[in-house]
Write a protein that holds these residues in place. Structure first.
Motif, PDB file in Angstrom:
ATOM      1  N   TYR A 149       0.695  -1.323   0.037  1.00 10.99           N
ATOM      2  CA  TYR A 149      -0.096  -0.011  -0.001  1.00 10.99           C
ATOM      3  C   TYR A 149       0.887   1.299  -0.067  1.00 10.99           C
ATOM      4  N   GLY A 150       0.524   2.203  -0.655  1.00  8.15           N
ATOM      5  CA  GLY A 150       1.269   3.429  -0.882  1.00  8.15           C
ATOM      6  C   GLY A 150       2.130   3.371  -1.846  1.00  8.15           C
ATOM      7  N   PHE A 151       2.845   2.453  -2.459  1.00  8.37           N
ATOM      8  CA  PHE A 151       3.686   2.184  -3.356  1.00  8.37           C
ATOM      9  C   PHE A 151       2.926   2.200  -4.817  1.00  8.37           C
ATOM     10  N   ASP A 152       2.881   3.163  -5.605  1.00  4.41           N
ATOM     11  CA  ASP A 152       2.224   2.841  -6.919  1.00  4.41           C
ATOM     12  C   ASP A 152       3.152   2.276  -7.983  1.00  4.41           C
ATOM     13  N   VAL A 153       3.746   1.305  -7.843  1.00  9.95           N
ATOM     14  CA  VAL A 153       4.597   0.358  -8.321  1.00  9.95           C
ATOM     15  C   VAL A 153       4.070   0.246 -10.041  1.00  9.95           C
ATOM     16  N   ARG A 154       5.005   0.365 -10.818  1.00 12.05           N
ATOM     17  CA  ARG A 154       4.940   0.187 -12.279  1.00 12.05           C
ATOM     18  C   ARG A 154       6.059  -0.433 -12.828  1.00 12.05           C
ATOM     19  N   LEU A 155       5.920  -1.513 -14.088  1.00 16.02           N
ATOM     20  CA  LEU A 155       7.010  -2.026 -14.441  1.00 16.02           C
ATOM     21  C   LEU A 155       7.008  -1.251 -16.023  1.00 16.02           C
ATOM     22  N   ILE A 156       8.356  -0.834 -16.191  1.00 15.38           N
ATOM     23  CA  ILE A 156       8.620  -0.130 -17.232  1.00 15.38           C
ATOM     24  C   ILE A 156       9.577  -0.824 -18.099  1.00 15.38           C
ATOM     25  N   ASP A 157       9.110  -0.714 -19.618  1.00  8.64           N
ATOM     26  CA  ASP A 157       9.908  -1.231 -20.400  1.00  8.64           C
ATOM     27  C   ASP A 157      11.331  -0.341 -20.764  1.00  8.64           C
ATOM     28  N   GLU A 158      12.387  -0.931 -20.522  1.00  4.01           N
ATOM     29  CA  GLU A 158      13.635  -0.123 -20.599  1.00  4.01           C
ATOM     30  C   GLU A 158      13.957   0.609 -21.747  1.00  4.01           C
ATOM     31  N   LYS A 180       9.458  -8.776 -18.206  1.00  6.27           N
ATOM     32  CA  LYS A 180      10.213  -8.231 -17.622  1.00  6.27           C
ATOM     33  C   LYS A 180      10.349  -6.526 -17.693  1.00  6.27           C
ATOM     34  N   GLY A 181      10.534  -6.095 -16.622  1.00  4.18           N
ATOM     35  CA  GLY A 181      10.597  -4.394 -16.844  1.00  4.18           C
ATOM     36  C   GLY A 181      11.464  -3.934 -15.492  1.00  4.18           C
ATOM     37  N   VAL A 182      11.682  -2.692 -15.563  1.00  4.72           N
ATOM     38  CA  VAL A 182      12.306  -1.946 -14.435  1.00  4.72           C
ATOM     39  C   VAL A 182      11.224  -1.642 -13.370  1.00  4.72           C
ATOM     40  N   ILE A 183      11.446  -1.950 -12.109  1.00  6.89           N
ATOM     41  CA  ILE A 183      10.540  -1.476 -11.151  1.00  6.89           C
ATOM     42  C   ILE A 183      10.688  -0.069 -10.972  1.00  6.89           C
ATOM     43  N   ALA A 184       9.618   0.392 -10.939  1.00 11.62           N
ATOM     44  CA  ALA A 184       9.616   1.928 -10.695  1.00 11.62           C
ATOM     45  C   ALA A 184       8.174   2.383  -9.906  1.00 11.62           C
ATOM     46  N   ALA A 185       8.145   3.558  -9.503  1.00 12.69           N
ATOM     47  CA  ALA A 185       6.724   3.987  -8.976  1.00 12.69           C
ATOM     48  C   ALA A 185       6.632   5.471  -9.294  1.00 12.69           C
ATOM     49  N   GLU A 186       5.424   5.589  -9.365  1.00  9.78           N
ATOM     50  CA  GLU A 186       4.897   7.007  -9.590  1.00  9.78           C
ATOM     51  C   GLU A 186       4.710   7.845  -8.064  1.00  9.78           C
ATOM     52  N   GLY A 187       5.112   9.114  -8.310  1.00 15.59           N
ATOM     53  CA  GLY A 187       5.235   9.919  -7.174  1.00 15.59           C
ATOM     54  C   GLY A 187       3.996  10.282  -6.883  1.00 15.59           C
ATOM     55  N   PRO A 188       3.673  11.001  -5.527  1.00 20.96           N
ATOM     56  CA  PRO A 188       4.715  10.846  -4.536  1.00 20.96           C
ATOM     57  C   PRO A 188       5.018   9.402  -3.934  1.00 20.96           C
ATOM     58  N   LEU A 189       6.179   9.264  -3.441  1.00 17.20           N
ATOM     59  CA  LEU A 189       6.439   8.251  -2.641  1.00 17.20           C
ATOM     60  C   LEU A 189       5.750   8.121  -1.668  1.00 17.20           C
ATOM     61  N   PRO A 190       5.189   6.976  -0.814  1.00 14.46           N
ATOM     62  CA  PRO A 190       4.515   7.165   0.444  1.00 14.46           C
ATOM     63  C   PRO A 190       5.410   7.749   1.610  1.00 14.46           C
ATOM     64  N   PRO A 191       4.853   7.913   2.768  1.00  9.49           N
ATOM     65  CA  PRO A 191       5.542   8.542   3.657  1.00  9.49           C
ATOM     66  C   PRO A 191       6.700   7.632   4.008  1.00  9.49           C
ATOM     67  N   GLY A 192       7.667   8.213   4.718  1.00  7.66           N
ATOM     68  CA  GLY A 192       8.891   7.336   5.253  1.00  7.66           C
ATOM     69  C   GLY A 192       9.969   7.120   4.185  1.00  7.66           C
ATOM     70  N   CYS A 193       9.589   7.507   2.785  1.00  8.72           N
ATOM     71  CA  CYS A 193      10.798   7.373   1.997  1.00  8.72           C
ATOM     72  C   CYS A 193      11.573   8.593   1.937  1.00  8.72           C
ATOM     73  N   LEU A 194      12.840   8.388   1.394  1.00 10.20           N
ATOM     74  CA  LEU A 194      13.647   9.501   1.334  1.00 10.20           C
ATOM     75  C   LEU A 194      13.088  10.836   0.839  1.00 10.20           C
ATOM     76  N   GLN A 195      13.608  11.986   1.448  1.00 12.20           N
ATOM     77  CA  GLN A 195      13.105  13.512   1.171  1.00 12.20           C
ATOM     78  C   GLN A 195      13.956  13.824   0.055  1.00 12.20           C
ATOM     79  N   THR A 196      15.345  13.607   0.071  1.00 19.59           N
ATOM     80  CA  THR A 196      16.033  13.920  -0.643  1.00 19.59           C
ATOM     81  C   THR A 196      17.571  13.110  -0.502  1.00 19.59           C
ATOM     82  N   ILE A 197      18.486  13.623  -1.235  1.00 21.44           N
ATOM     83  CA  ILE A 197      19.958  13.081  -1.044  1.00 21.44           C
ATOM     84  C   ILE A 197      20.576  14.426  -0.191  1.00 21.44           C
ATOM     85  N   TRP A 198      20.970  14.106   0.923  1.00 18.30           N
ATOM     86  CA  TRP A 198      21.535  15.136   1.949  1.00 18.30           C
ATOM     87  C   TRP A 198      22.326  16.158   1.068  1.00 18.30           C
ATOM     88  N   GLY A 199      21.827  17.276   1.308  1.00 12.51           N
ATOM     89  CA  GLY A 199      22.565  18.469   0.611  1.00 12.51           C
ATOM     90  C   GLY A 199      22.660  18.288  -0.936  1.00 12.51           C
TER      91      GLY A 199
END
Ligand code: ATP
Ligand code: MG
Length: 633
Positions: free
Chosen positions: A421-430, A442-461
């Motif tokens: 729940y919360g992860f709008d996972v999609r498989l994408i043809d590369e 087979k595809g690349v595992i990807a997700a539509e934004g927004p990612l659910p709560p708890g995931c990274l906000q950004t890369i630090w700095g």
């Protein structure tokens, strides 16, 4: 809420009625001040969860449980290295955390400052983490086994005000001194911390640096009765930075928020791990990894559970040690990694069954692919459900799992389950960037934004690196990429096929090294295997397999090694076809891995091709790479 509901409906609601869904989940957390908005996604891909809400991670993990659970065990520290065992109740934990927070304050740590924690698996490391978030400071835990270069690069990236460390860790009965590595790292780093708090375990020489190093025990004495209230911070205030394993390249500083993370963990304990307040959770990971953050420290404590912090090997004094702890502390949920299961697999399964495991509901495994033979072996040995779950440092909690707390569902071998729940996972043809909707492609595992709560906000700095790394690799779309391959079957179960950079191209055929490994590991003589692609003039690339046999003597001389090689090649021929057959199979005693137990295919491949293996700071055992070199010679 009914005890059991329809998972599909639950999942759909998390995506289609996102804010209402997460507002409900947010009730599992204490808010000092309610939030204004559930999710602010005005500036994709940056999601701000529960903006305007004031809360505190330490309050939710510790203080709020004093009402009703003050005397209950919160933290159980067990070291089979120093033969120490000590349990802290929630009340005692709160007191230790306040003392540590007072020490930080005395050293000038303020909200937003970074505190770097370079420690073994001891209770003080837990106090140090909780005390940091109590003050609104941002912790960054660096795995205690890392050497000075890895540590120095993280010091420079996080620029901590204070570093907390200890004289030494221990592994397999041997003292691993930390202090000289720490001193070297600070020497190497451009940034210099103002103070270093040293926990003296009496294991190794400390030689304090005047004007910089302070003694934890002495300071603690000064603050025995300290009362340091929780600093209420905005839900979006960073709680910590954690660097990824570095399996594929330079580690990324994953930045996590406060409120979203707290909500996500509380919900996951209910829907995925099914631990009840008052029970005991045992995760065998290390605080240096994301599993340690989410499921040794925060998740279980937020849920009012006791958590075990274990320093030691799974096989010392014998392979029954973990299961004896399950019996002793009536562990209800256990969490480990396939690599640990494979270590136990080399031992007599009788060790696992000599204890009373009746309290245990399930064993969760995550971190790398769980091969079927290991899963079956483990399930047979402990007679409990083995539940694979798939996630990343970036997400902080599972992207794929079986949500038995929502609706009980069967597991499928080799699958970490369905999209959580919360992860709008999609498989994408590369190649086309299009979404794959038919099953088993087979595809690349990807997700539509927004990612659910708890995931990274950004890369630090580095917001730009965040967007470029994670959200810009899918043609023409702003989508989060996991950089893992997968397929989904007709029932919605995913299968992870390896990392997108682990694909090799043999005479025009694209092969996942992971699939070849899976096939090889089904051979009964094989304990572990790594497959990499090696440049080949004729075919572009060929697959090379490095195998650890269950019984090394089977490949002791060239003739028997040749025999094993042929048997393994035959297995691949039969299962995947001759095109996937490795050009050679070599036998080694151990494989190069990161300190978190992940295969370093990148380094193996470099060695195979005679290149510089690059950044090896996260590697566990340099001798393992030498074995590969020797086999190629
Ligand atoms: P880096 O991103 O720095 O290269 P890393 O990806 O190894 O390092 P982690 O975040 O610790 O760092 O690992 C996450 C990865 O581990 C996933 O992307 C996936 O490749 C693998 N993984 C995790 N859990 C599973 C699982 N249950 N099954 C298969 N693979 C898994
Ligand atoms: Mg990764």
């Amino acid at each position: 809420m009914p005890a059991s509901q329809n998972y599909e409906a639950f999942f759909r609601r998390s995506i289609d009625d996102r804010d209402a869904f997460w507002a409900e989940q947010a009730q599992g957390v204490d808010w000092h001040q309610p939030y204004d908005r559930v999710c602010n996604y005005d500036r994709p891909p940056f999601a701000r969860w529960f903006e305007g809400g004031l809360t505190n991670l330490c309050h939710n993990a510790v203080d709020r449980h004093l009402k009703g659970r003050a005397e209950q065990n919160a933290l159980i520290f067990v070291s089979t290295e120093t033969n120490t065992e000590k349990a802290y109740s929630f009340k005692e934990l709160q007191q230790e955390v306040q003392r540590f927070a007072a020490i930080y304050q005395s050293l000038g740590v303020k909200k937003g400052d970074r505190v770097l924690i370079y420690m073994p698996m001891i209770a003080e490391a837990c106090f140090a983490m909780l005390a940091a978030v109590r003050l609104g400071a941002v912790h960054t835990v660096v795995f205690g086994g890392f050497a000075s270069h890895a540590l120095a690069s993280r010091i420079d990236d996080a620029t901590p005000t204070v570093i907390v460390s200890a004289d030494a860790g221990m592994r397999g009965g041997k003292v691993v001194p930390y202090k000289h590595l720490l001193d070297e790292a600070i020497e190497l780093a451009g940034h210099k911390p103002a103070s270093v708090v040293m926990v003296n375990r009496g294991l190794a020489d400390l030689a304090p640096v005047a004007g910089r190093d302070v003694d934890y025990a002495a300071l603690r004495e000064q603050f025995l009765d300290a009362q340091v209230p929780c600093e209420w911070v905005d839900s979006t205030h960073p709680s910590y930075i954690l660097y990824t394993s570095g399996t594929t390249g330079k580690p990324k500083g994953v930045q996590r928020d406060t409120g979203g993370y707290c909500v996500a963990l509380a919900a996951s304990m209910k829907h995925i791990y099914q631990g009840e307040p008052g029970e005991t959770f045992f995760s065998t990971s290390d605080i240096g990894w994301v599993v340690g953050h989410s499921y040794i420290i925060y998740g279980p404590l937020i849920n009012g559970m006791a958590t075990i912090m274990y320093e030691g090997l799974p096989t010392r004094p014998d392979a029954g040690i973990w299961w004896s702890l399950v019996e002793k502390y009536k562990v209800s949920v256990m969490f480990s990694a396939p690599t640990a299961a494979r270590v136990l697999k080399k031992q007599d399964p009788a060790y696992l069954t000599q204890y009373d495991l009746s309290s245990l509901k399930a064993l969760f495994l995550a971190g790398e692919p769980l091969d079927e033979p290991t899963a079956t072996w483990m399930a047979d040995a402990i007679k409990k459900p083995i539940i694979d779950n798939y996630w990343q440092t970036e997400t902080g909690w599972p992207i794929m799992a079986i949500c038995n707390g929502v609706e009980p569902a069967p597991t499928k071998f080799g699958s970490p389950g369905k999209a959580v729940y919360g992860f709008d996972v999609r498989l994408i043809d590369e190649t086309t960037g299009e979404e794959i909707t038919e099953p088993n492609r087979k595809g690349v595992i990807a997700a539509e934004g927004p990612l659910p709560p708890g995931c990274l906000q950004t890369i630090w700095g580095d917001d730009a690196r965040y967007v470029k790394t994670y959200w810009s690799s899918i043609h023409g779309r702003t989508m989060y990429s996991t950089f893992d391959w997968g397929v989904k079957d007709a029932d919605g179960y995913f299968f992870i096929l390896g990392r997108t950079d682990d694909v090799i191209n043999v005479a025009g055929h694209r092969l996942g090294t992971r699939e070849i490994e899976e096939s090889i590991s089904s051979h009964p003589n094989v304990a572990e295997v790594a497959v990499v692609g090696m440049a080949d003039q004729l075919k572009g690339q060929v697959a090379v397999a490095f195998v650890v046999l269950k019984d090394a003597s089977r490949a002791a001389d060239p003739a028997s090694a040749r025999e094993q090689e042929q048997a393994i090649m035959k297995t691949v021929d039969e299962q995947l076809g001759a095109v996937a057959r490795p050009a050679m199979v070599r036998f080694v005693g151990t494989l190069p891995k990161t300190r978190s137990g992940k295969l370093l295919r990148r380094a193996i491949q470099a060695v195979c091709e005679g290149r510089d293996p690059g950044d090896l700071t996260t590697m566990d055992d340099p001798a393992a790479l030498q074995q590969i070199r020797d086999q190629l010679a």
